[in-house]
Motif scaffolding. Structure first.
Motif: not given
Length: 163
Positions: A38-48, A131-141
């Motif tokens: 079971e993976v437990v992470v803090p709040d936040g987009r990158s953690a999710y 710019g937001i889409a590029a940052q979110q793609d970077g977080q996902d990668r």
């Protein structure tokens, strides 16, 4: 020429089987154990995103109660790397670091600790949405890369424990 290539392939595979090579996931117990984490992470987009990538990579079986808990702290930093003539950043570096602990749920005992890090870069566009889409793609990668490193570390550690 084809016969020579086929013969070389046969001899190479015989040599590989004779060396005692065993694929990581062929080690008994590695895949089922990873599926029970079971993976437990803090709040936040990158953690999710990291949790989602880990659940997918380890084939988390939600029908079975988890035997292990993977707890994490996450640090994310963004640095401007490319600057235009007007001194506005147009390229960023995103550094995602996860410190993790594998805990056995039944005993609460600490089994493994580690750190995984990924560094990705992305372009920042003048348009806000781009710019937001590029940052979110970077977080996902970055999250996908960190998840891959954690999965490999845990799988190799489990293979050593089981083997």
């Amino acid at each position: 020429m084809r016969k020579l290539a086929a013969a070389a392939l046969v001899f190479a595979s015989l040599g590989l089987s004779a060396c005692g090579f065993t694929p990581l996931y062929a080690t008994p117990g590695v895949s089922p154990t990873l599926a029970s984490v079971e993976v437990v992470v803090p709040d936040g987009r990158s953690a999710y995103l990291l949790r989602e990538h880990l659940d997918d990579a380890m084939a988390r079986d939600l029908s079975v109660p988890a035997a292990y808990r993977l707890e994490m702290t996450i640090d994310e930093a963004r640095y401007p790397r490319g600057v235009r003539v007007d001194n506005v950043a147009n390229r960023y570096e995103l550094r995602l670091t996860a410190n993790y602990r594998l805990v056995e749920k039944a005993s609460g005992g600490l089994l493994r600790t580690g750190t995984a890090q990924a560094v990705v870069s992305y372009d920042s566009a003048d348009q806000p949405y781009a710019g937001i889409a590029a940052q979110q793609d970077g977080q996902d990668r970055a999250a996908a890369e960190v998840a891959r490193k954690i999965q490999i570390d845990l799988a190799s550690w489990l293979a050593r424990q089981k083997g």
